[in-house]
Design a protein around this motif. Structure first.
Motif, PDB file in Angstrom:
ATOM      1  N   ARG A  45       1.062  -1.567   0.216  1.00 19.36           N
ATOM      2  CA  ARG A  45       0.181   0.054  -0.206  1.00 19.36           C
ATOM      3  C   ARG A  45       0.723   1.417   0.265  1.00 19.36           C
ATOM      4  O   ARG A  45       1.687   1.555   0.885  1.00 19.36           O
ATOM      5  CB  ARG A  45      -1.354  -0.364   1.060  1.00 19.36           C
ATOM      6  N   GLY A  46       0.307   2.088  -0.668  1.00 18.40           N
ATOM      7  CA  GLY A  46       0.884   3.375  -1.195  1.00 18.40           C
ATOM      8  C   GLY A  46       2.538   3.605  -1.160  1.00 18.40           C
ATOM      9  O   GLY A  46       3.608   4.091  -0.333  1.00 18.40           O
ATOM     10  N   PRO A  81      -6.742  -1.337   6.746  1.00 21.64           N
ATOM     11  CA  PRO A  81      -6.238   0.068   6.159  1.00 21.64           C
ATOM     12  C   PRO A  81      -7.665   1.039   7.167  1.00 21.64           C
ATOM     13  O   PRO A  81      -9.103   0.330   7.290  1.00 21.64           O
ATOM     14  CB  PRO A  81      -6.093   0.037   5.211  1.00 21.64           C
ATOM     15  N   GLY A  82      -7.241   2.324   7.139  1.00 22.38           N
ATOM     16  CA  GLY A  82      -8.856   2.489   7.772  1.00 22.38           C
ATOM     17  C   GLY A  82      -9.235   2.809   9.456  1.00 22.38           C
ATOM     18  O   GLY A  82      -9.968   3.617  10.168  1.00 22.38           O
ATOM     19  N   LYS A 119       1.288  10.875   4.433  1.00 20.49           N
ATOM     20  CA  LYS A 119      -0.002   9.772   3.801  1.00 20.49           C
ATOM     21  C   LYS A 119      -0.470   8.356   3.773  1.00 20.49           C
ATOM     22  O   LYS A 119      -1.574   7.980   3.725  1.00 20.49           O
ATOM     23  CB  LYS A 119       0.493  10.229   1.896  1.00 20.49           C
ATOM     24  N   SER A 158      -3.997   4.381   5.973  1.00 21.64           N
ATOM     25  CA  SER A 158      -4.952   5.929   4.980  1.00 21.64           C
ATOM     26  C   SER A 158      -5.318   4.206   4.103  1.00 21.64           C
ATOM     27  O   SER A 158      -4.404   3.676   4.104  1.00 21.64           O
ATOM     28  CB  SER A 158      -4.227   6.161   3.625  1.00 21.64           C
ATOM     29  N   PRO A 159      -6.584   4.435   3.863  1.00 18.63           N
ATOM     30  CA  PRO A 159      -7.356   3.383   3.581  1.00 18.63           C
ATOM     31  C   PRO A 159      -7.250   3.136   1.633  1.00 18.63           C
ATOM     32  O   PRO A 159      -7.677   2.232   0.910  1.00 18.63           O
ATOM     33  CB  PRO A 159      -9.072   3.669   3.673  1.00 18.63           C
ATOM     34  N   ARG A 160      -6.811   4.973   1.250  1.00 21.30           N
ATOM     35  CA  ARG A 160      -6.700   4.785  -0.168  1.00 21.30           C
ATOM     36  C   ARG A 160      -5.255   4.362  -0.758  1.00 21.30           C
ATOM     37  O   ARG A 160      -4.540   4.602   0.549  1.00 21.30           O
ATOM     38  CB  ARG A 160      -6.924   6.091  -0.636  1.00 21.30           C
TER      39      ARG A 160
END
Length: 228
Positions: A133-134, A169-170, A213, A226-228
């Motif tokens: 992720r990310g 996440p989230g 982020k 972060s969920p995104r």
């Protein structure tokens, strides 16, 4: 399991060695910071117990040097209970601390908790789980981390913390929840311990640690991925 115990007080080293060998551990010992670094490099211990105040090289400096070539779990022993000393230990890469005088049963419990987490991925090596992720990727089988394809060295606590967040996440975890799930016992220290580890993770994994982020803060509550 091989444990490295380094303290300039011989009677403490002797007592710890006796008790840990009775638990079935192999125990290597040293008496100063320079020895700690040398033995960590040559003996490849599964866990290190390191005194804070030692001759030649103190525990903090020894911890920093060990972290340049190893992510082995490190427990710091300190005769001082000030929060700043403990936070400095975490900043230097320690995973846990025990304040002298200590109960040997407590030390054994913390050793077992750290070893259990450090080795939890070994059983899963046949089917390693990869998380990404990310720009950050984790291999939980090998307990390795990468940022944009570059290997990142994480301590045992740092890896467990980011792994928990990446699995959920989230989801916002309070500091109390993170201490319980990552540290794994009734932790009596300062909740700023979590803040220190989050800051270190951000410095290692974020593009800009001042404007994260990936690992985000829910003010007044805790931290989440972060969920995104």
């Amino acid at each position: 399991m091989k444990l490295l115990v380094v303290d300039d007080e011989r009677i403490i080293v002797k007592g710890i060695k006796f008790n840990l060998e009775n638990e079935g551990y192999e125990v290597v010992t040293g008496g100063d910071g320079e020895e700690a670094v040398a033995l960590a490099r040559t003996e490849h211990p599964d866990l290190i117990i390191l005194d804070l105040m030692m001759p030649k090289l103190d525990g903090l400096d020894a911890c920093v040097q060990i972290r340049t070539f190893s992510d082995v779990p490190i427990i710091m022993l300190t005769a001082r209970s000030e929060d700043m000393d403990k936070l400095m230990g975490f900043e230097c890469g320690a995973d846990d601390y025990v304040t002298k005088p200590f109960n040997i049963l407590e030390l054994k419990a913390r050793i077992k908790a750290l070893l259990r987490r450090a080795n939890s991925g070994k059983a899963a090596q046949a089917e390693p789980e990869a998380l990404s992720r990310g720009g950050v990727s984790l291999d939980e089988g090998q307990r390795c981390a990468w940022k944009d394809g570059q290997r990142v060295e994480l301590t045992a606590r740092e890896f467990d913390l980011i792994s928990l967040l990446m699995h959920n996440p989230g989801y916002v975890y309070s500091r109390e929840q993170l201490l319980d799930k990552v540290w794994g016992y009734d932790y009596q220290g300062d909740y700023r311990t979590v803040d220190v580890h989050v800051r270190r993770l951000r410095e290692k994994l974020e593009q800009d640690s001042a404007n994260p982020k990936l690992i985000l803060t829910k003010w007044g509550v805790g931290y989440y991925l972060s969920p995104r």
